[in-house]
Write a protein that holds these residues in place. Structure first.
Motif, PDB file in Angstrom:
ATOM      1  N   VAL A   1      32.235 -13.404  25.070  1.00 42.87           N
ATOM      2  CA  VAL A   1      33.504 -13.786  24.492  1.00 42.87           C
ATOM      3  C   VAL A   1      34.589 -12.773  24.926  1.00 42.87           C
ATOM      4  O   VAL A   1      34.526 -11.621  25.207  1.00 42.87           O
ATOM      5  CB  VAL A   1      33.358 -13.429  22.861  1.00 42.87           C
ATOM      6  N   GLY A   2      35.493 -13.540  25.752  1.00 46.87           N
ATOM      7  CA  GLY A   2      36.842 -12.736  26.336  1.00 46.87           C
ATOM      8  C   GLY A   2      36.512 -12.171  27.770  1.00 46.87           C
ATOM      9  O   GLY A   2      37.366 -11.389  28.285  1.00 46.87           O
ATOM     10  N   ALA A   3      35.265 -12.630  28.201  1.00 51.50           N
ATOM     11  CA  ALA A   3      35.105 -11.985  29.514  1.00 51.50           C
ATOM     12  C   ALA A   3      36.026 -12.736  30.661  1.00 51.50           C
ATOM     13  O   ALA A   3      36.179 -13.662  30.426  1.00 51.50           O
ATOM     14  CB  ALA A   3      33.378 -12.281  29.805  1.00 51.50           C
ATOM     15  N   LEU A   4      36.458 -11.724  31.760  1.00 48.08           N
ATOM     16  CA  LEU A   4      37.167 -12.547  32.664  1.00 48.08           C
ATOM     17  C   LEU A   4      36.325 -13.356  33.443  1.00 48.08           C
ATOM     18  O   LEU A   4      36.978 -14.370  33.688  1.00 48.08           O
ATOM     19  CB  LEU A   4      37.738 -11.368  33.456  1.00 48.08           C
TER      20      LEU A   4
ATOM     21  N   HIS B   1      38.264 -19.641  27.808  1.00 46.24           N
ATOM     22  CA  HIS B   1      37.815 -19.149  26.975  1.00 46.24           C
ATOM     23  C   HIS B   1      38.448 -18.244  25.809  1.00 46.24           C
ATOM     24  O   HIS B   1      38.335 -16.981  26.032  1.00 46.24           O
ATOM     25  CB  HIS B   1      36.468 -18.579  27.245  1.00 46.24           C
ATOM     26  N   PRO B   2      39.184 -18.657  25.031  1.00 44.62           N
ATOM     27  CA  PRO B   2      40.089 -17.821  24.334  1.00 44.62           C
ATOM     28  C   PRO B   2      39.382 -16.902  23.310  1.00 44.62           C
ATOM     29  O   PRO B   2      38.468 -17.617  22.844  1.00 44.62           O
ATOM     30  CB  PRO B   2      41.150 -18.737  23.616  1.00 44.62           C
ATOM     31  N   VAL B   3      39.878 -15.907  23.118  1.00 49.98           N
ATOM     32  CA  VAL B   3      39.217 -15.331  21.795  1.00 49.98           C
ATOM     33  C   VAL B   3      39.588 -15.337  20.663  1.00 49.98           C
ATOM     34  O   VAL B   3      40.779 -15.927  20.454  1.00 49.98           O
ATOM     35  CB  VAL B   3      39.687 -13.513  22.266  1.00 49.98           C
ATOM     36  N   GLY B   4      38.775 -15.527  19.737  1.00 48.60           N
ATOM     37  CA  GLY B   4      38.887 -15.802  18.247  1.00 48.60           C
ATOM     38  C   GLY B   4      39.057 -16.874  17.873  1.00 48.60           C
ATOM     39  O   GLY B   4      39.459 -17.943  18.126  1.00 48.60           O
TER      40      GLY B   4
ATOM     41  N   VAL C   1      37.460 -11.281  40.659  1.00 51.70           N
ATOM     42  CA  VAL C   1      39.011 -11.267  40.070  1.00 51.70           C
ATOM     43  C   VAL C   1      39.827 -12.186  40.561  1.00 51.70           C
ATOM     44  O   VAL C   1      40.740 -12.872  39.590  1.00 51.70           O
ATOM     45  CB  VAL C   1      39.321  -9.834  40.185  1.00 51.70           C
TER      46      VAL C   1
ATOM     47  N   ILE D   1      38.728  -4.979  30.779  1.00 54.23           N
ATOM     48  CA  ILE D   1      38.570  -6.232  31.265  1.00 54.23           C
ATOM     49  C   ILE D   1      36.943  -6.183  31.288  1.00 54.23           C
ATOM     50  O   ILE D   1      36.412  -5.352  31.918  1.00 54.23           O
ATOM     51  CB  ILE D   1      39.004  -6.380  32.615  1.00 54.23           C
TER      52      ILE D   1
ATOM     53  N   VAL E   1      41.337 -15.092  38.216  1.00 52.49           N
ATOM     54  CA  VAL E   1      42.843 -15.115  37.800  1.00 52.49           C
ATOM     55  C   VAL E   1      43.650 -16.202  38.562  1.00 52.49           C
ATOM     56  O   VAL E   1      44.580 -16.873  37.593  1.00 52.49           O
ATOM     57  CB  VAL E   1      43.571 -13.659  38.310  1.00 52.49           C
ATOM     58  N   LYS E   2      43.447 -16.413  39.922  1.00 54.90           N
ATOM     59  CA  LYS E   2      44.313 -17.432  40.482  1.00 54.90           C
ATOM     60  C   LYS E   2      43.667 -18.765  40.493  1.00 54.90           C
ATOM     61  O   LYS E   2      44.137 -19.793  40.507  1.00 54.90           O
ATOM     62  CB  LYS E   2      44.166 -16.834  41.971  1.00 54.90           C
TER      63      LYS E   2
ATOM     64  N   VAL F   1      44.723 -22.129  33.485  1.00 44.85           N
ATOM     65  CA  VAL F   1      44.683 -21.602  32.012  1.00 44.85           C
ATOM     66  C   VAL F   1      43.505 -21.009  31.473  1.00 44.85           C
ATOM     67  O   VAL F   1      42.422 -21.299  31.867  1.00 44.85           O
ATOM     68  CB  VAL F   1      44.821 -23.184  31.132  1.00 44.85           C
ATOM     69  N   ASP F   2      43.415 -20.488  30.365  1.00 44.83           N
ATOM     70  CA  ASP F   2      42.439 -19.439  29.782  1.00 44.83           C
ATOM     71  C   ASP F   2      41.359 -20.419  29.071  1.00 44.83           C
ATOM     72  O   ASP F   2      41.730 -21.176  28.220  1.00 44.83           O
ATOM     73  CB  ASP F   2      42.837 -18.799  28.812  1.00 44.83           C
TER      74      ASP F   2
ATOM     75  N   VAL G   1      42.121 -13.332  28.140  1.00 45.54           N
ATOM     76  CA  VAL G   1      42.196 -12.940  29.267  1.00 45.54           C
ATOM     77  C   VAL G   1      43.327 -13.302  30.053  1.00 45.54           C
ATOM     78  O   VAL G   1      44.095 -12.392  30.766  1.00 45.54           O
ATOM     79  CB  VAL G   1      40.984 -13.141  30.316  1.00 45.54           C
ATOM     80  N   ALA G   2      43.807 -14.660  29.948  1.00 41.84           N
ATOM     81  CA  ALA G   2      44.667 -15.087  30.727  1.00 41.84           C
ATOM     82  C   ALA G   2      45.901 -14.471  30.410  1.00 41.84           C
ATOM     83  O   ALA G   2      46.897 -14.460  30.947  1.00 41.84           O
ATOM     84  CB  ALA G   2      44.655 -16.819  30.700  1.00 41.84           C
TER      85      ALA G   2
END
Lengths: 116, 201
Positions: B106-109, B198-201, B186, B19, B190-191, B195-196, A97-98
């Motif tokens: 997985v991959g949720a914002l 919970h990265p995907v994969g 949101v 998203i 985002v703000k 850093v992310d 997402v980032a």
């Protein structure tokens, strides 16, 4: 949330030939499916596969494909996996997402939500 | 087979993006109402293997060898523009469907944890789940008719959550109120998270 009877599962078993998982890499719930081309011999495809190809001429997330087919998620994934193997659809791998939400998309989303 | 490279080079238009936002909380707290207030609800079915525990709960008599069950969950779609959507997934409120959370997460914002001050403990499992996985979340306190109003600071203390996590008093039946909850999430996701986590994969 509801639990439904087992009846439809028999038909679903036939649709996927008993497979519980799609061929190839896993398919995310909101991965975007895009039709790449229509088959040379459409008669080789089951109606559900043809419906996916028509639907995904406009890029469509997997959850929507399942909802429109009125099929369970994992059955839909098996169907999508077969279409991907045949090179008829592309299924993107969602990015973290980032990385996908930059300042422009963030502002678009905020603006979109506020104008609902 | 990987199409990502050819896709990227074939077009200069931004790739379509869906998203994912989770709506969590205890059973009956208003998750489905929230999704329905802001978006068109669509049913999504998923068939899953029954655990030994749930086989005891489901009546499988007369269905020899039945090892799967069909679970229906609701999701809502908000179209921002062609090729950009927000998907709201209500997480199952019953303990026996915990296995679905990982797939949804997985991959949720981020997530909205809905709380009812009359049964605040019902949302503890959701708070724990998102804290453990580093998924950004906000708490929406659904103010039902007749529900006692609490101060946000008292709710924060009761939940034991960090001071930066937004808590919003809301009414999930009101569109403006749900919009505020989602825009808060949101922005926080985002703000507030550089850093992310919970990265995907």
């Amino acid at each position: 949330m509801t639990i439904e009877g087992p009846g439809p599962l028999i038909r679903l078993f036939g649709l996927t030939k008993g497979r519980a998982r799609p061929v190839g890499e896993p398919i995310d719930l909101v991965a975007i499916v895009t039709t790449l081309r229509m088959p040379v011999e459409p008669t080789d495809l089951i109606p559900e596969q043809m419906e996916v190809l028509r639907m995904c001429r406009r890029p469509t997330p997997v959850a929507d494909v399942a909802a429109q087919l009125k099929l369970p998620l994992n059955v839909t994934r098996v169907i999508l996996g077969d279409l991907r193997r045949e090179g008829l659809v592309a299924i993107d791998r969602p990015r973290p997402v980032a990385q996908s939400i930059d300042e422009r998309i963030y502002r678009e989303v905020l603006h979109g939500l506020r104008s609902l | 087979m990987d199409f990502a490279a050819s896709e990227a080079s074939a077009t200069t238009a931004p790739p379509a993006l869906a998203i994912k936002i989770l709506i969590a909380g205890g059973f009956g707290v208003g998750k489905t109402t929230l999704v329905g207030t802001i978006s068109e609800i669509r049913p999504l079915h998923t068939e899953e293997f029954l655990s030994d525990r749930s086989i005891g709960i489901d009546d499988t008599s007369g269905v020899e060898g039945k090892v799967t069950t069909t679970v229906a969950l609701d999701f809502g779609r908000i179209t921002i523009r062609e090729g950009l959507w927000l998907y709201l997934f209500g997480t199952p409120g019953q303990d026996r469907f915990w296995f679905m959370w990982d797939e949804l997460a997985v991959g949720a914002l981020g997530a909205v944890v809905l709380a009812d001050t009359r049964r605040l403990q019902d949302c503890f499992p959701a708070v724990d789940y998102f804290e453990q996985r580093g998924i950004p979340f906000v708490v929406g306190v659904n103010c039902f008719d007749g529900a006692r109003r609490y101060e946000v600071s008292k709710i924060r203390k009761a939940l034991g959550i960090a001071p930066e996590i937004p808590i919003i008093l809301c009414d999930v039946r009101q569109r403006e109120s749900v919009k505020e909850v989602l825009t808060t999430l949101v922005t926080y996701a985002v703000k507030g998270v550089p850093v992310d986590p919970h990265p995907v994969g």
